[in-house]
Design a protein around this motif. Sequence first.
Motif, PDB file in Angstrom:
ATOM      1  N   HIS A 150      -9.931  62.097 -44.781  1.00  0.00           N
ATOM      2  CA  HIS A 150     -10.427  63.433 -45.130  1.00  0.00           C
ATOM      3  C   HIS A 150     -11.789  63.271 -45.772  1.00  0.00           C
ATOM      4  O   HIS A 150     -12.003  62.363 -46.577  1.00  0.00           O
ATOM      5  N   SER A 152     -15.100  65.699 -47.524  1.00  0.00           N
ATOM      6  CA  SER A 152     -15.670  66.998 -47.900  1.00  0.00           C
ATOM      7  C   SER A 152     -16.891  66.761 -48.764  1.00  0.00           C
ATOM      8  O   SER A 152     -17.019  65.718 -49.422  1.00  0.00           O
ATOM      9  N   THR A 170     -18.840  70.689 -44.677  1.00  0.00           N
ATOM     10  CA  THR A 170     -18.620  69.526 -43.831  1.00  0.00           C
ATOM     11  C   THR A 170     -17.209  68.990 -44.033  1.00  0.00           C
ATOM     12  O   THR A 170     -16.955  67.814 -43.872  1.00  0.00           O
ATOM     13  N   ARG A 172     -13.728  67.938 -43.142  1.00  0.00           N
ATOM     14  CA  ARG A 172     -13.122  67.551 -41.875  1.00  0.00           C
ATOM     15  C   ARG A 172     -12.122  66.425 -42.069  1.00  0.00           C
ATOM     16  O   ARG A 172     -12.141  65.730 -43.077  1.00  0.00           O
ATOM     17  N   LEU A 196     -12.635  63.403 -34.394  1.00  0.00           N
ATOM     18  CA  LEU A 196     -12.322  64.437 -35.368  1.00  0.00           C
ATOM     19  C   LEU A 196     -11.065  65.188 -34.938  1.00  0.00           C
ATOM     20  O   LEU A 196     -10.926  65.582 -33.779  1.00  0.00           O
ATOM     21  N   ARG A 198      -9.892  67.836 -37.097  1.00  0.00           N
ATOM     22  CA  ARG A 198     -10.161  69.181 -37.603  1.00  0.00           C
ATOM     23  C   ARG A 198     -11.484  69.164 -38.335  1.00  0.00           C
ATOM     24  O   ARG A 198     -11.818  68.197 -39.024  1.00  0.00           O
ATOM     25  N   ALA A 199     -12.262  70.229 -38.179  1.00  0.00           N
ATOM     26  CA  ALA A 199     -13.534  70.318 -38.879  1.00  0.00           C
ATOM     27  C   ALA A 199     -13.866  71.777 -39.126  1.00  0.00           C
ATOM     28  O   ALA A 199     -13.497  72.654 -38.341  1.00  0.00           O
ATOM     29  N   THR A 200     -14.554  72.053 -40.249  1.00  0.00           N
ATOM     30  CA  THR A 200     -14.989  73.398 -40.598  1.00  0.00           C
ATOM     31  C   THR A 200     -16.477  73.362 -40.892  1.00  0.00           C
ATOM     32  O   THR A 200     -16.899  72.762 -41.881  1.00  0.00           O
ATOM     33  N   ASP A 202     -16.540  74.036 -36.468  1.00  0.00           N
ATOM     34  CA  ASP A 202     -16.211  73.116 -35.379  1.00  0.00           C
ATOM     35  C   ASP A 202     -17.391  72.187 -35.092  1.00  0.00           C
ATOM     36  O   ASP A 202     -18.528  72.616 -34.942  1.00  0.00           O
TER      37      ASP A 202
END
Length: 286
Positions: A150, A152, A170, A172, A196, A198-200, A202
């Motif tokens: 993880h 961030s 960032t 993810r 990846l 999951r990412a926020t 995308d």
Amino acid sequence: MKLQRVHTTADVRALGVCLLLLAAPFAAVPPLVAQASGATASGIRDPNGHPFRTPVGSPLEPVHRLALLRATRDSLRDGIALADIGDRLGFWIRRDPDGEVEYAGAIHGGAFSRFDLGGPDQALIEVHYRIGVLLRGRFGAVAARAELYHLSSHLGDEFLVDTGTRPISTSREGLELMLQGSPASGLTLYGGPGLLLRATPDFEPLSLRAGAAWDSEPGAPVRFHASVDYFGWAELEWKPAIAAELGAGLARGTRVGLLLGFGPSRAEQFFRQSERLIGLSVSHVR
């Protein structure tokens, strides 16, 4: 680009894991295993005898590091400091009777901080966290590592107020697989793909990391080292992020050297900006 969301719970967990890992070296716990014999495996075991030696020269690895650097972006030149804390804790290892195959589990984590040395108060610019669960193994003369991680990142409050910068998210999670070998004494090669999960927001999922590290022979009065690390990401159209280091060892696990870098920024909040770095670095890894 979406505004960065506040991930308070994730940050508290990240800080807790980092503190746990920092305390691990001082815990009165005997080593899980003794250093196993075998010259072919010496270059792909860490100092604790576990498979897959940590690529200390990679900016993505959680290690203890302090660096004073000159950062150049376009025509701008800034003095910055990197203050990273990171460690790993092995919690399980198993070897076959012949010693040719071994498996080990571990967790690692770190906080990677960047400070502005040009401002009056040396304010925090950016900090990002990486926490990972590792499955490491060795099969003869080849080691492998799988990491579920993880990540961030956040901008410093004073930096936000002074510059009016809009933060990006960032956050993810991803999976990275790497192989490692030691084709010659003192030389270690590693590399593999990342994906990846999951990412926020995308992001393109694929990435690739590779590198090489060299250490002079043990027992010499002064031990020298050199390393180069490459990271490419489809999100950045595979622009190479290169980190290189050349220096000498001070004590067990501690080394000082000249640090160089160019390509996409190693600061997560600015990963779309290209920069060049040069300066001195002191790092430590168990």
